[in-house]
Design a protein around this motif. Structure first.
Motif, PDB file in Angstrom:
ATOM      1  N   GLU A 104      -6.147   4.524  11.234  1.00 48.26           N
ATOM      2  CA  GLU A 104      -5.262   5.036  10.180  1.00 48.26           C
ATOM      3  C   GLU A 104      -4.138   4.049   9.887  1.00 48.26           C
ATOM      4  O   GLU A 104      -3.803   3.800   8.728  1.00 48.26           O
ATOM      5  N   ASN A 105      -3.569   3.488  10.951  1.00 45.94           N
ATOM      6  CA  ASN A 105      -2.452   2.575  10.740  1.00 45.94           C
ATOM      7  C   ASN A 105      -2.914   1.271  10.088  1.00 45.94           C
ATOM      8  O   ASN A 105      -2.242   0.728   9.204  1.00 45.94           O
ATOM      9  N   GLN A 106      -4.065   0.771  10.505  1.00 46.31           N
ATOM     10  CA  GLN A 106      -4.559  -0.467   9.897  1.00 46.31           C
ATOM     11  C   GLN A 106      -4.843  -0.262   8.404  1.00 46.31           C
ATOM     12  O   GLN A 106      -4.499  -1.114   7.574  1.00 46.31           O
ATOM     13  N   GLU A 107      -5.440   0.869   8.069  1.00 43.96           N
ATOM     14  CA  GLU A 107      -5.728   1.146   6.655  1.00 43.96           C
ATOM     15  C   GLU A 107      -4.436   1.236   5.838  1.00 43.96           C
ATOM     16  O   GLU A 107      -4.335   0.672   4.741  1.00 43.96           O
ATOM     17  N   LEU A 108      -3.433   1.917   6.388  1.00 40.81           N
ATOM     18  CA  LEU A 108      -2.172   2.073   5.668  1.00 40.81           C
ATOM     19  C   LEU A 108      -1.409   0.760   5.561  1.00 40.81           C
ATOM     20  O   LEU A 108      -0.828   0.446   4.514  1.00 40.81           O
ATOM     21  N   VAL A 109      -1.399  -0.014   6.642  1.00 36.10           N
ATOM     22  CA  VAL A 109      -0.708  -1.316   6.620  1.00 36.10           C
ATOM     23  C   VAL A 109      -1.323  -2.217   5.552  1.00 36.10           C
ATOM     24  O   VAL A 109      -0.606  -2.844   4.753  1.00 36.10           O
ATOM     25  N   GLU A 110      -2.645  -2.284   5.524  1.00 32.76           N
ATOM     26  CA  GLU A 110      -3.304  -3.145   4.545  1.00 32.76           C
ATOM     27  C   GLU A 110      -3.109  -2.624   3.121  1.00 32.76           C
ATOM     28  O   GLU A 110      -2.927  -3.411   2.176  1.00 32.76           O
ATOM     29  N   HIS A 111      -3.125  -1.288   2.961  1.00 33.71           N
ATOM     30  CA  HIS A 111      -2.898  -0.709   1.636  1.00 33.71           C
ATOM     31  C   HIS A 111      -1.490  -1.039   1.134  1.00 33.71           C
ATOM     32  O   HIS A 111      -1.310  -1.454  -0.028  1.00 33.71           O
ATOM     33  N   ILE A 112      -0.501  -0.860   1.999  1.00 31.95           N
ATOM     34  CA  ILE A 112       0.884  -1.142   1.603  1.00 31.95           C
ATOM     35  C   ILE A 112       1.072  -2.628   1.341  1.00 31.95           C
ATOM     36  O   ILE A 112       1.703  -3.030   0.348  1.00 31.95           O
ATOM     37  N   TYR A 113       0.498  -3.465   2.196  1.00 30.73           N
ATOM     38  CA  TYR A 113       0.603  -4.917   2.000  1.00 30.73           C
ATOM     39  C   TYR A 113      -0.028  -5.334   0.668  1.00 30.73           C
ATOM     40  O   TYR A 113       0.575  -6.098  -0.110  1.00 30.73           O
ATOM     41  N   ASN A 114      -1.215  -4.832   0.383  1.00 31.69           N
ATOM     42  CA  ASN A 114      -1.883  -5.190  -0.874  1.00 31.69           C
ATOM     43  C   ASN A 114      -1.093  -4.700  -2.086  1.00 31.69           C
ATOM     44  O   ASN A 114      -1.042  -5.377  -3.125  1.00 31.69           O
ATOM     45  N   SER A 115      -0.440  -3.537  -1.958  1.00 26.60           N
ATOM     46  CA  SER A 115       0.401  -3.039  -3.048  1.00 26.60           C
ATOM     47  C   SER A 115       1.591  -3.960  -3.275  1.00 26.60           C
ATOM     48  O   SER A 115       1.974  -4.243  -4.421  1.00 26.60           O
ATOM     49  N   LEU A 116       2.169  -4.448  -2.184  1.00 28.13           N
ATOM     50  CA  LEU A 116       3.309  -5.361  -2.300  1.00 28.13           C
ATOM     51  C   LEU A 116       2.888  -6.700  -2.893  1.00 28.13           C
ATOM     52  O   LEU A 116       3.609  -7.299  -3.704  1.00 28.13           O
TER      53      LEU A 116
END
Length: 668
Positions: free
Chosen positions: A102-114
């Protein structure tokens, strides 16, 4: 007045999964747990999430030292941390890990959004590098003097004394905490988040977040100094999540750690289908989000974190609550004094209800440190919990059980007094909501004093001897038991384990805050069983003694003539070159040696005069204990120890090394 039901998500800072929970950690978890339990008691939908903070260089290094994988280390330590917290009645709705899907998915999602919004860029930077360890150094593995206030022994990213932030190359005399050598500066490409782009958004958030003035004052200072873009990457080797489309770059632990709050809640949503992640984290969410943290990580939670959420188009925290540090007997926790107390050591000796109440009696909403004075701890718990609170139940229940078959009267002796206690609920609730726990405890104990005074004035132990007043004894003791019940409802967030047993005493299954409105009448209670015993000073002393760092902690069969491997590893053995040697006037055995340690020179007195001529020592390379505390001698101050062996007199042999060795080189 009907209270509008709120939807609240709460987190505590994540415990770092490389060590045990100690009494300092418990300040935060108990503070948070009290607030969450209060909100639930009021009938709100409140969820408390946490996780093991699983990434970073310290965990990678500790795992390497213990010969296990970082994953296994984190799993083992997190399990013990969670167990200790549960034993202090800290009740999470979910406890997860930052090393999760869950954390890896969210970290990558937030990073890609940034990245998509152009809030991420790369640039080459000079970074501290440890030649001996062959690795780039995280900021926390560099120590030196703060460039702002000149405080010594500060970490490479921020000063704990003045709160300044800086880069390691701005520090005065930085050293690697791994090898104790001076790092070199080596170029590496890093990824940066444009924190400087969010100044206006952060100031707007400050106005709505109702932050404590301690935090807003700090934020104002940081805004005046100017916001610096944030390095969110780390170089291999590193334990964490790899940055997408890179080979040797990882997300800095301080990016994925707060995202761990979201990940733990996402994991909870998978378990509880009634919860929807987007309801809490979409940008327009009206649900509430609060973070409880220590004052040392305010910068990360009130600048970086809300800016990252804003950049990723997610909701920002409703507010951030920061507390101070714990001191014990007025000083920092100390292993040598026995005041660095692990949670498990406390539990071996004392009841967790004691410390939950004591912390509540000391805590307020500010970032001021709180002190646990051991004498005050014993006196306050015994006076408040035993002498005032539980004394009411132990006095009154006996008369009810013995003389009235355990049945409460159908009426109260003093309804006005009951209503005084009941109407106090709003001011107590206001204190809880504002995290003014010390004020809440003070108000509750004032009520306890009134209840005890009422019983003293009525004297049921004398009334029972008069047959004409038997029924009056029942109403008086019913009054006392109902006042006690109200106090326990108010204290349920603080001492839930005692409250659970009090509910059993009253044959009730569940309490809500509204239960304080109506007295419990004409019903049977259970036989009273002691709810809590007094704190024994002897057990406190035993806990302190058990917490002292001694040479035989790891091997109970050892004796004081032995040291542990941990003791030995503390000795910093280095190569030194003797650049000057001279006799010491008035000393039969000493020579005064001037040593070159590469980055410094030391003067050392060595008892080798009978074995070595002065001229033979010049340029000789020897082994020196470099971190020995300076020792004041009759002839001056000795700043280390040159190692030698032998029976004595002329048979003394210096531990020397090849002349090609570099002065200052660490001996492993």
């Amino acid at each position: 007045m009907k209270i509008k039901k709120r939807n609240i998500l709460v987190s505590s800072a994540l415990p770092y999964a490389n060590g045990s929970i100690h009494m300092g950690h418990l300040v935060e978890y108990i503070q948070t747990d009290i607030w969450v339990r209060f909100q639930k008691l009021r009938g709100h939908n409140c969820h408390y999430v946490c996780a093991a903070d699983a990434h970073g260089t310290p965990i990678m290094i500790k795992a390497r030292e213990e010969g296990v994988t970082p994953e296994d280390l984190v799993t083992s330590i997190a399990k013990k941390q969670h167990r200790d917290l549960k034993n202090f009645d800290v009740e999470f709705d979910n406890f997860h890990s930052t090393h999760s899907k869950e954390n890896q998915e969210l970290v990558e999602h937030i990073y890609n959004s940034l990245v998509k919004s152009d809030y991420i860029y790369t640039k080459n930077i000079d970074q501290a590098y440890d030649i001996e360890e062959k690795m780039f150094l995280p900021d926390r593995f560099i120590q030196g003097t703060c460039p702002k206030c000149r405080a010594e022994s500060q970490y490479g990213d921020a000063c704990e004394k003045c709160g300044a932030t800086y880069s390691p190359n701005e520090m005065i005399e930085p050293i690697s905490t791994l090898s104790r050598t001076k790092p070199i500066w080596k170029e590496s490409e890093h990824f940066f988040f444009k924190l400087s782009s969010f100044k206006n958004e952060l100031k707007d958030w400050m106005k709505t977040a109702h932050l404590h003035k301690n935090i807003t004052n700090k934020l104002s200072e940081w805004f005046e100094m100017g916001l610096k873009d944030w390095d969110i990457s780390r170089d291999d080797p590193y334990f964490g999540f790899k940055i997408p489309n890179t080979h040797n770059k990882y997300f800095y632990v301080w990016l994925d750690a707060p995202i761990g709050y979201l990940a733990s809640f996402l994991n909870l949503c998978a378990k509880n289908k009634q919860l929807k992640f987007d309801d809490y984290f979409n940008k327009d969410s009206e649900h509430e989000l609060y973070h409880f943290i220590g004052k040392d990580i305010v910068y990360f939670h009130t600048l970086f974190w809300p800016a990252v959420l804003e950049g990723a188009e997610l909701r920002k925290p409703t507010s951030v609550f920061a507390h101070g540090f714990l001191t014990i007997n007025g000083k920092k926790m100390s292993k040598s004094r026995g005041t660095f107390i692990n949670a498990a050591t406390y539990l071996d000796n004392l009841n967790p209800n004691y410390i939950r109440y004591y912390y509540a009696a000391k805590l307020g909403p500010s970032m001021e440190d709180i002190d646990m004075n051991m004498d005050d701890f014993v006196a306050r718990v015994n006076s408040d919990l035993i002498g005032k609170l539980i004394n009411i139940a132990s006095r009154c229940s006996g008369f009810i059980n013995k003389n009235f078959q355990g049945r409460l009267s159908s009426r109260l002796d003093d309804e006005k007094l009951f209503n005084t206690f009941s109407s106090a609920s709003e001011i107590i609730a206001t204190h809880y909501e504002a995290r003014e726990y010390s004020k809440a405890m003070k108000h509750i104990m004032l009520l306890a004093d009134i209840a005890n005074r009422y019983i003293e004035e009525k004297k049921p132990w004398l009334m029972i001897k008069n047959s004409s007043k038997t029924n009056e004894v029942q109403t008086v003791c019913t009054q006392g038991m109902n006042l006690f019940r109200l106090l326990m409802i108010y204290l349920m967030p603080v001492i839930p384990d005692i409250a659970k047993n009090v509910k059993i005493l009253f044959n009730e299954k569940k309490w809500s805050w509204d239960d304080r409105k109506n007295p419990l009448l004409d019903t049977k209670i259970s036989i009273y069983k002691p709810l809590l015993t007094r704190v024994e000073k002897e057990k406190v002393d035993k806990m302190i003694e058990a917490s002292k760092e001694t040479t035989n902690n790891d091997n109970p069969e050892s004796n004081s003539d032995f040291i542990t491997i941990d003791d030995f590893l503390k000795v910093d053995l280095r190569v030194a070159q003797i650049i000057e040697a001279k006799e010491v006037t008035g000393a039969d055995k000493l020579l005064e040696l001037t040593l070159n340690l590469g980055d410094s020179q030391r003067k050392v007195f060595a008892g080798i005069k009978s074995a070595y001529k002065v001229d033979d020592l010049i340029n000789k390379h020897v082994v020196v204990a470099a971190n020995l505390a300076p020792r004041k001698m009759r002839f001056g101050v000795s700043e280390g120890m040159v190692l030698a062996a032998g029976p004595g007199n002329s048979d003394i042999f210096l531990l020397s090394v090849d002349s090609g060795a570099r002065p200052g080189m660490k001996i492993k």
